[in-house]
Design an enzyme around this catalytic site. Structure first.
Site, PDB file in Angstrom:
ATOM      1  N   SER A 236      49.412  39.117  31.924  1.00 28.08           N
ATOM      2  CA  SER A 236      49.594  39.315  33.481  1.00 28.08           C
ATOM      3  C   SER A 236      49.314  38.050  34.253  1.00 28.08           C
ATOM      4  O   SER A 236      48.695  37.028  33.498  1.00 28.08           O
ATOM      5  CB  SER A 236      48.553  40.308  33.868  1.00 28.08           C
ATOM      6  OG  SER A 236      47.434  40.035  33.880  1.00 28.08           O
ATOM      7  N   LYS A 237      49.226  38.345  35.761  1.00 31.32           N
ATOM      8  CA  LYS A 237      48.773  37.025  36.357  1.00 31.32           C
ATOM      9  C   LYS A 237      47.678  36.438  36.170  1.00 31.32           C
ATOM     10  O   LYS A 237      47.237  35.528  36.150  1.00 31.32           O
ATOM     11  CB  LYS A 237      48.869  37.644  37.944  1.00 31.32           C
ATOM     12  CG  LYS A 237      50.092  37.535  38.592  1.00 31.32           C
ATOM     13  CD  LYS A 237      50.034  37.347  39.915  1.00 31.32           C
ATOM     14  CE  LYS A 237      51.316  37.310  40.739  1.00 31.32           C
ATOM     15  NZ  LYS A 237      52.481  37.078  40.440  1.00 31.32           N
TER      16      LYS A 237
END
Ligand code: GLU
Length: 471
Positions: A236-237
């Site tokens: 994810s980010k």
């Protein structure tokens, strides 16, 4: 038979690097087998789909060099086709309308949750004659038997049909669900191999049953391993993973990102760095592993540095023109050859484009503004004298080549009874305002006589004002 693969993103967000990896594997599979790479925009969700995301996806793929071979297919333009197929299935009693109320289904869902068993539609409307609008259309899934397939990466996979329920193919508004439209489109586009993320494994038996119900040939399936962050949780980010075009903004070259992405699941012996031509030759699904891949940003930095170093400087110059024109505006009066030379002496020591631009700014940007910080009065005085001598020495170099400059500067050092290093440091300060730079003499050659002399004079003046001339 020619292979035909597709990348089928939903334009509900910017293209994530995980999606870019899926696109890359499809593209490489097509290129390595002499097949076709197609694009399908799965924009059936009218609310969440946005043309700006479609534009981002196309731009990302183009930037990475993943060219597609036929015009993209948009699912939003194929609703009639999905309705026709649904009607055919209903006519053949392989699908049926269902008007079960959402509240009723929710109640069943909740009961299932309480009893810790998965929700399955109980088939209430399977044999019902009178159906009132609004209704959905459901596919009839056989209650017995199993649906199996040989995944080209994971091997044999089988699901019990009793674990699948009569899933919805058309919603109340007539829009198709993903599992329905994907089968029709993969068939209509002549897809031979479906390569996608392994989060779709559970969808595959549903899709296979539909292929069979429609009498369509079932394609091959290959599910790519998941990508995890360095802490082994889903990427994810948080792990520094960004949308594909953000990597362009951050200053990675597309070849570097391609090289990084291809190693998320695929390997070729110990080789880490590949040209695109090599990838096209070497890629095969047999070399895609089952194990989860780990997204390691440090490795991307390392790969990026290698591509920065090895990309021809003329190519880097064109790349800067194409994507960093605004940031490069300060070079508008710099001759091309000089700019390319500037890149050539810089590119070996940097990892990303912004560092390259910063270095080029030192070479070709505005003359440096000198800062006194940390400069002792006695050093300033010494520098003043050294630079005055340097000015005279290099001012008379006509060819201004690095070898001539080297000789002249060494002579100045000798004159002051100094080693080369402090003299070089004084010149570096004069021409860049700082302490680090590419190799001094090649840098002076690239900057050219006019710039070097002007900056040396500026530094002398500044040092003079500082008091360096006194004493
Ligand atoms: N639109 C689907 C997705 O974005 C495509 C999945 C597939 O390749 O079948 O995940």
């Amino acid at each position: 038979m020619q292979t035909r693969v597709r990348f089928a993103p939903s334009p509900t967000g910017f293209l994530h690097v995980g999606g870019a990896r899926t696109a890359l594997f499809n593209w490489l599979f097509a290129r390595s087998t002499g097949g076709k790479f197609l694009l399908r925009i799965e924009d059936t969700d009218r609310e969440r789909s946005d043309p700006k995301y479609t534009a981002d996806i196309l731009e990302s793929l183009s930037w990475l060099g993943l060219n597609w071979d036929e015009p993209p297919v948009y699912q939003s333009s194929r609703f009639d086709r999905y309705a026709t197929v649904a009607n055919e299935l209903m006519a053949a009693h392989l699908a049926y309308r269902c008007d079960c109320k959402p509240e009723v289904l929710d109640a069943i869902r909740q009961r299932c949750q309480k009893e810790k068993r998965p929700f399955r539609y109980p088939g209430t409307c399977r044999e019902k004659k009178e159906i009132a609008a609004p209704y959905v259309v459901r596919i009839k899934v056989p209650k017995e038997g199993a649906t199996a397939f040989k995944d080209l990466i994971r091997g044999d996979i089988s699901f019990q049909n009793k674990d699948l329920d009569d899933w919805v193919i058309l919603r109340t508004d007539g829009s198709p669900t993903y599992n329905f439209s994907v089968v029709i489109d993969d068939h209509d586009q002549g897809i031979t191999h479906v390569l996608r993320g392994d989060d779709h494994i559970n969808n595959t038996p549903k899709q296979i049953l539909l292929y069979q119900a429609l009498g369509f040939e079932v394609p091959n399936f290959a599910h790519l391993p998941m990508i995890l962050g360095t802490d082994r949780t889903k990427l994810s980010k948080r792990h520094g993973a960004a949308s594909t075009l953000e990597y362009r903004t951050m200053g990675y070259l597309p070849q570097a990102l391609v090289n990084f992405l291809v190693r998320l699941g695929w390997s070729y012996g110990d080789q880490e760095i590949f040209t695109v031509e090599e990838l096209k030759r070497f890629f095969s699904l047999e070399r895609v592993g089952k194990a989860n891949a780990v997204f390691n940003p440090e490795k991307l930095e390392w790969i990026s540095g290698i591509f920065m170093r090895d990309t021809p400087s003329a190519e880097l110059a064109s790349y800067l023109d194409q994507y960093f024109a605004v940031e490069m505006a300060f070079t508008k009066d710099v001759e091309r050859e000089r700019l390319e030379k500037g890149i050539a002496i810089t590119q070996g020591k940097i990892k990303k484009i912004p560092e390259l631009i910063a270095q080029l700014k030192c070479l070709f940007g505005e003359d440096p503004a000198y800062e006194q910080a940390g400069l002792k009065a006695e050093d300033a005085k010494k520098m003043f004298q050294v630079l005055t001598a340097v000015k005279d020495a290099v001012g008379s170099v006509s060819a201004f080549s690095k070898d001539d400059l080297d000789q002249r500067v060494r002579a100045v050092a000798a004159q002051f009874n100094e080693k080369l290093a402090p003299v070089a440091q004084a010149i570096r300060f004069a021409v860049t305002g700082g302490k680090v730079s590419p190799g001094l003499f090649e840098m002076l050659e690239v900057q050219g006589k006019q710039t070097v002399l002007r900056r040396v004079e500026n530094a002398i003046r500044w040092l003079g004002e500082l008091g360096g001339s006194k004493g």
